[in-house]
Design a protein around this motif. Structure first.
Motif, PDB file in Angstrom:
ATOM      1  N   ALA A 191       0.979  -5.981  -4.877  1.00  0.00           N
ATOM      2  CA  ALA A 191       0.062  -5.630  -5.950  1.00  0.00           C
ATOM      3  C   ALA A 191       0.831  -5.043  -7.122  1.00  0.00           C
ATOM      4  O   ALA A 191       1.737  -4.231  -6.940  1.00  0.00           O
ATOM      5  CB  ALA A 191      -0.977  -4.627  -5.448  1.00  0.00           C
ATOM      6  N   VAL A 192       0.480  -5.480  -8.316  1.00  0.00           N
ATOM      7  CA  VAL A 192       1.142  -5.025  -9.539  1.00  0.00           C
ATOM      8  C   VAL A 192       0.076  -4.643 -10.551  1.00  0.00           C
ATOM      9  O   VAL A 192      -0.916  -5.352 -10.718  1.00  0.00           O
ATOM     10  CB  VAL A 192       2.053  -6.133 -10.119  1.00  0.00           C
ATOM     11  N   VAL A 193       0.294  -3.524 -11.224  1.00  0.00           N
ATOM     12  CA  VAL A 193      -0.562  -3.111 -12.331  1.00  0.00           C
ATOM     13  C   VAL A 193       0.270  -3.183 -13.604  1.00  0.00           C
ATOM     14  O   VAL A 193       1.371  -2.623 -13.664  1.00  0.00           O
ATOM     15  CB  VAL A 193      -1.118  -1.690 -12.131  1.00  0.00           C
ATOM     16  N   LEU A 194      -0.244  -3.877 -14.595  1.00  0.00           N
ATOM     17  CA  LEU A 194       0.448  -4.032 -15.877  1.00  0.00           C
ATOM     18  C   LEU A 194      -0.192  -3.117 -16.910  1.00  0.00           C
ATOM     19  O   LEU A 194      -1.380  -3.257 -17.227  1.00  0.00           O
ATOM     20  CB  LEU A 194       0.379  -5.479 -16.342  1.00  0.00           C
ATOM     21  N   VAL A 195       0.582  -2.165 -17.407  1.00  0.00           N
ATOM     22  CA  VAL A 195       0.138  -1.269 -18.474  1.00  0.00           C
ATOM     23  C   VAL A 195       0.733  -1.787 -19.776  1.00  0.00           C
ATOM     24  O   VAL A 195       1.951  -1.734 -19.978  1.00  0.00           O
ATOM     25  CB  VAL A 195       0.580   0.182 -18.220  1.00  0.00           C
ATOM     26  N   ARG A 230       2.039   0.653  -1.955  1.00  0.00           N
ATOM     27  CA  ARG A 230       1.508   1.075  -3.243  1.00  0.00           C
ATOM     28  C   ARG A 230       2.011   0.130  -4.326  1.00  0.00           C
ATOM     29  O   ARG A 230       3.112  -0.406  -4.228  1.00  0.00           O
ATOM     30  CB  ARG A 230       1.927   2.516  -3.538  1.00  0.00           C
ATOM     31  N   PRO A 231       1.228  -0.075  -5.361  1.00  0.00           N
ATOM     32  CA  PRO A 231       1.600  -1.089  -6.350  1.00  0.00           C
ATOM     33  C   PRO A 231       2.802  -0.672  -7.187  1.00  0.00           C
ATOM     34  O   PRO A 231       3.097   0.504  -7.360  1.00  0.00           O
ATOM     35  CB  PRO A 231       0.341  -1.206  -7.223  1.00  0.00           C
ATOM     36  N   ILE A 232       3.489  -1.680  -7.689  1.00  0.00           N
ATOM     37  CA  ILE A 232       4.456  -1.461  -8.758  1.00  0.00           C
ATOM     38  C   ILE A 232       3.690  -1.466 -10.072  1.00  0.00           C
ATOM     39  O   ILE A 232       2.883  -2.365 -10.330  1.00  0.00           O
ATOM     40  CB  ILE A 232       5.530  -2.561  -8.769  1.00  0.00           C
ATOM     41  N   GLY A 279      -5.582   5.706 -21.810  1.00  0.00           N
ATOM     42  CA  GLY A 279      -6.871   6.167 -21.328  1.00  0.00           C
ATOM     43  C   GLY A 279      -6.826   6.482 -19.842  1.00  0.00           C
ATOM     44  O   GLY A 279      -5.764   6.460 -19.212  1.00  0.00           O
ATOM     45  N   PRO A 280      -7.986   6.755 -19.227  1.00  0.00           N
ATOM     46  CA  PRO A 280      -8.030   7.128 -17.803  1.00  0.00           C
ATOM     47  C   PRO A 280      -7.450   6.060 -16.874  1.00  0.00           C
ATOM     48  O   PRO A 280      -6.808   6.392 -15.882  1.00  0.00           O
ATOM     49  CB  PRO A 280      -9.524   7.336 -17.538  1.00  0.00           C
ATOM     50  N   ALA A 281      -7.675   4.785 -17.174  1.00  0.00           N
ATOM     51  CA  ALA A 281      -7.184   3.728 -16.287  1.00  0.00           C
ATOM     52  C   ALA A 281      -5.661   3.714 -16.241  1.00  0.00           C
ATOM     53  O   ALA A 281      -5.056   3.515 -15.180  1.00  0.00           O
ATOM     54  CB  ALA A 281      -7.714   2.366 -16.744  1.00  0.00           C
ATOM     55  N   VAL A 282      -5.031   3.946 -17.378  1.00  0.00           N
ATOM     56  CA  VAL A 282      -3.567   3.969 -17.423  1.00  0.00           C
ATOM     57  C   VAL A 282      -3.039   5.185 -16.673  1.00  0.00           C
ATOM     58  O   VAL A 282      -2.077   5.087 -15.898  1.00  0.00           O
ATOM     59  CB  VAL A 282      -3.080   3.968 -18.886  1.00  0.00           C
ATOM     60  N   ARG A 283      -3.657   6.319 -16.874  1.00  0.00           N
ATOM     61  CA  ARG A 283      -3.213   7.534 -16.189  1.00  0.00           C
ATOM     62  C   ARG A 283      -3.342   7.400 -14.677  1.00  0.00           C
ATOM     63  O   ARG A 283      -2.450   7.794 -13.921  1.00  0.00           O
ATOM     64  CB  ARG A 283      -4.021   8.740 -16.696  1.00  0.00           C
ATOM     65  N   GLU A 284      -4.450   6.818 -14.216  1.00  0.00           N
ATOM     66  CA  GLU A 284      -4.652   6.649 -12.786  1.00  0.00           C
ATOM     67  C   GLU A 284      -3.653   5.642 -12.217  1.00  0.00           C
ATOM     68  O   GLU A 284      -3.142   5.830 -11.102  1.00  0.00           O
ATOM     69  CB  GLU A 284      -6.081   6.171 -12.515  1.00  0.00           C
ATOM     70  N   ALA A 285      -3.352   4.586 -12.953  1.00  0.00           N
ATOM     71  CA  ALA A 285      -2.384   3.598 -12.476  1.00  0.00           C
ATOM     72  C   ALA A 285      -1.030   4.243 -12.238  1.00  0.00           C
ATOM     73  O   ALA A 285      -0.381   4.000 -11.214  1.00  0.00           O
ATOM     74  CB  ALA A 285      -2.273   2.459 -13.484  1.00  0.00           C
ATOM     75  N   LEU A 286      -0.579   5.072 -13.160  1.00  0.00           N
ATOM     76  CA  LEU A 286       0.720   5.708 -13.017  1.00  0.00           C
ATOM     77  C   LEU A 286       0.713   6.779 -11.924  1.00  0.00           C
ATOM     78  O   LEU A 286       1.732   7.000 -11.263  1.00  0.00           O
ATOM     79  CB  LEU A 286       1.172   6.289 -14.350  1.00  0.00           C
ATOM     80  N   ARG A 287      -0.415   7.418 -11.714  1.00  0.00           N
ATOM     81  CA  ARG A 287      -0.498   8.411 -10.635  1.00  0.00           C
ATOM     82  C   ARG A 287      -0.392   7.752  -9.264  1.00  0.00           C
ATOM     83  O   ARG A 287       0.117   8.363  -8.319  1.00  0.00           O
ATOM     84  CB  ARG A 287      -1.814   9.200 -10.729  1.00  0.00           C
ATOM     85  N   SER A 288      -0.864   6.510  -9.128  1.00  0.00           N
ATOM     86  CA  SER A 288      -0.903   5.857  -7.818  1.00  0.00           C
ATOM     87  C   SER A 288       0.236   4.871  -7.613  1.00  0.00           C
ATOM     88  O   SER A 288       0.236   4.122  -6.643  1.00  0.00           O
ATOM     89  CB  SER A 288      -2.242   5.125  -7.648  1.00  0.00           C
ATOM     90  N   ALA A 341       6.087  10.597 -13.944  1.00  0.00           N
ATOM     91  CA  ALA A 341       6.235   9.655 -12.839  1.00  0.00           C
ATOM     92  C   ALA A 341       7.653   9.658 -12.291  1.00  0.00           C
ATOM     93  O   ALA A 341       7.866   9.512 -11.076  1.00  0.00           O
ATOM     94  CB  ALA A 341       5.839   8.250 -13.291  1.00  0.00           C
ATOM     95  N   ALA A 342       8.654   9.816 -13.165  1.00  0.00           N
ATOM     96  CA  ALA A 342      10.055   9.796 -12.735  1.00  0.00           C
ATOM     97  C   ALA A 342      10.388  10.949 -11.804  1.00  0.00           C
ATOM     98  O   ALA A 342      11.385  10.902 -11.087  1.00  0.00           O
ATOM     99  CB  ALA A 342      10.980   9.830 -13.953  1.00  0.00           C
ATOM    100  N   ARG A 343       9.563  11.987 -11.787  1.00  0.00           N
ATOM    101  CA  ARG A 343       9.783  13.103 -10.870  1.00  0.00           C
ATOM    102  C   ARG A 343       9.187  12.829  -9.489  1.00  0.00           C
ATOM    103  O   ARG A 343       9.413  13.591  -8.555  1.00  0.00           O
ATOM    104  CB  ARG A 343       9.189  14.394 -11.451  1.00  0.00           C
ATOM    105  N   ARG A 344       8.407  11.749  -9.355  1.00  0.00           N
ATOM    106  CA  ARG A 344       7.721  11.458  -8.087  1.00  0.00           C
ATOM    107  C   ARG A 344       8.165  10.160  -7.428  1.00  0.00           C
ATOM    108  O   ARG A 344       8.253  10.083  -6.202  1.00  0.00           O
ATOM    109  CB  ARG A 344       6.201  11.382  -8.319  1.00  0.00           C
ATOM    110  N   VAL A 345       8.383   9.125  -8.228  1.00  0.00           N
ATOM    111  CA  VAL A 345       8.645   7.786  -7.672  1.00  0.00           C
ATOM    112  C   VAL A 345       9.817   7.150  -8.415  1.00  0.00           C
ATOM    113  O   VAL A 345      10.189   7.589  -9.510  1.00  0.00           O
ATOM    114  CB  VAL A 345       7.388   6.887  -7.802  1.00  0.00           C
ATOM    115  N   PRO A 346      10.414   6.105  -7.833  1.00  0.00           N
ATOM    116  CA  PRO A 346      11.499   5.420  -8.547  1.00  0.00           C
ATOM    117  C   PRO A 346      11.012   4.798  -9.854  1.00  0.00           C
ATOM    118  O   PRO A 346       9.965   4.140  -9.881  1.00  0.00           O
ATOM    119  CB  PRO A 346      11.933   4.339  -7.556  1.00  0.00           C
ATOM    120  N   VAL A 347      11.783   5.003 -10.907  1.00  0.00           N
ATOM    121  CA  VAL A 347      11.508   4.377 -12.192  1.00  0.00           C
ATOM    122  C   VAL A 347      12.707   3.512 -12.563  1.00  0.00           C
ATOM    123  O   VAL A 347      13.840   3.995 -12.604  1.00  0.00           O
ATOM    124  CB  VAL A 347      11.244   5.424 -13.296  1.00  0.00           C
TER     125      VAL A 347
END
Length: 480
Positions: free
Chosen positions: A69-73, A14-16, A131-140, A164-170
């Protein structure tokens, strides 16, 4: 040893997601040999000008160097600097934009002889809501890296970061002008100056001039408690880093692998990006800080930002293929660029290295003597299993790479998943390829690949009587 790097071929990850403030970095480079006649200031004879994504943009690019893979918000607008950053992001980084009211900040440095002389900043704006793209990026996300440069991007998505900090490493790289990390951050990475500032009156646990690792660890523990973070790594530049936890008097001091008197700009981003990758792959904070300290030290030693290829010169042909499971790590890329920039010879060697023995060590030492750096290409677990059969390897790829990385003659380690390293060698393009054993050069499939770019293939002997198979046979006979 200038440092070691590794790359995993463990399949899709999964992407960072990197969240933070993007800047446009501009370096004007030249030499200064005289003072201006009208003022006591140096005159810089400009030789080159380079531009690249800075801030969270640099952190995202560094996180993507191992093929992940990296997503930049980040907040980008309609200004020229924003357009330049969009065009210069490397292929492995995908954008999920926040709106920007204003213009992208531009950080300009003037360097003389590789050393900064002056810096001036311009531009700035306010990030808008996600927006939706940012929310989806953080969910995945597989992990989140917050590269906070105090411009408001992290604040704009703070609620999503807390979730996100409750689900994945931050991993949170804080800034004096930014907000505190969200509760539950796995690792926070202030430098020693920032740690003192964040602690305030409690910054000097043993006295005003106390600069000991223990003093830094106490500041880290205090900040971990205050921020409700799992751990805090206080980075100490060329001295390494100290990892601390709240209410724990058992800190971990990680020294730097070597001292380098280079430009440290970007080293903090390298540290945080490397740590995020380790945590995303299931590593512990101690693993992350160890690898991150090594990577940041190697980054500075290889020339720092100056060692990175110009962003505008990047072409699809020079980027790793999206399907390549084991592209060389960023540290290996940086090492190769630095060695070649000074006319050096890049040497690569390969093998399984399942049970490291004296024959392996002599072979690698001899290989290193043939050039100016040694990159070791190591078969993945799946590759070893196909070549050697069931029951192999005895040691996992992670352990094999870690042992090789500890050898003083090894500068970088890269894993590959195919039966032969031909595809990896075509990406690395070493000047010399060295193989150990009783092979003939004409029988090696890699030799044809080396000839494509004028490289040379050598075969070096192992020590007689040393082999992994023999070690395994002897161990089995002693237990039967």
């Amino acid at each position: 040893m200038t440092g070691a790097a590794s790359a995993s071929a463990s399949g899709a990850r999964r992407p960072i997601v990197v969240v933070g403030d993007v800047l446009l970095d501009r370096d004007v480079e030249g030499d200064a040999t005289r003072l201006a006649p009208d003022a006591p200031v140096p005159v810089v004879e400009v030789a080159a000008e380079r531009r690249r994504p800075g801030g969270a943009g640099l952190a995202a690019a560094l996180a993507a160097r191992d093929g992940r893979a990296v997503v930049l918000v980040a907040a980008l607008g309609g200004d020229e600097a924003s357009a330049a950053v969009r065009a210069m992001l490397p292929p492995g980084v995908r954008l999920a934009e926040l709106p920007l009211d204003g213009s992208l900040p531009v950080k300009s440095r003037v360097l003389a002889g590789g050393r900064p002389v002056v810096r001036f900043d311009s531009g700035g704006g306010t990030p808008g809501p996600p927006g939706p793209a940012v929310r989806e990026a953080l969910r995945s996300a597989g992990a989140v890296l917050v590269a906070d440069y105090g411009q408001g991007a992290a604040a704009a998505v703070r609620e999503l970061l807390a979730e996100a900090a409750r689900r994945v490493p931050v991993v949170w790289d804080p800034h004096p002008r930014g907000l505190p990390p969200v509760p539950g951050a796995r690792l926070v990475t202030p430098n020693e100056r920032e740690a003192r500032m964040f602690c305030g009156p409690d910054a000097r646990p043993h006295g005003e001039d106390d600069d000991s690792p223990h003093a830094h660890s106490r500041r880290g523990a205090l900040l971990a408690e205050r921020w409700r973070a799992a751990s805090v790594a206080v980075t100490l530049g060329g001295r390494g880093a100290v990892l601390a936890r709240a209410n724990c008097d058992d800190p971990l001091y990680v020294p730097a692998v070597a001292g380098h008197d280079g430009d440290p700009c970007g080293a903090g981003d390298c540290f945080a990006a490397t740590a995020a990758g380790v945590l995303a792959d299931g590593g512990l904070p101690s693993d992350a800080v160890g690898r991150a300290t090594e990577a940041a030290t190697c980054f500075v030693g290889a020339g720092g930002l100056a060692s990175l290829a110009p962003w505008r010169d990047r072409s699809p042909a020079s980027a790793p293929a999206a399907s390549a499971p084991a592209a060389p790590t960023g540290d290996a890329r940086t090492l190769i660029e630095a060695v070649r920039s000074r006319g050096g010879t890049v040497v690569a060697a390969g093998g399984c290295f399942d049970l490291l023995h004296a024959g392996h060590v002599q072979f690698l030492e001899d290989a290193r003597r043939t050039g100016d750096c040694l990159i070791v290409c190591v078969n993945s677990d799946a590759s070893v299993r196909r070549l050697k059969g069931r029951g192999r390897p005895f040691n996992t790829a992670a352990d094999r790479l870690r042992v090789l990385s500890g050898l003083g003659c090894v500068d970088a380690v890269v894993e590959f998943d195919e039966d032969t390293p031909e595809a990896l060698l075509r990406r690395l393009r070493p000047d010399v390829w060295v193989k150990g054993g009783d092979y003939s050069v004409r029988d090696l499939p890699e030799a044809a690949a080396l000839r494509e770019w004028g490289g040379q293939t050598l075969v070096l002997p192992y020590l007689d009587g040393r082999s992994t198979t023999e070690l395994a046979r002897r161990a089995a006979s002693m237990t039967s």
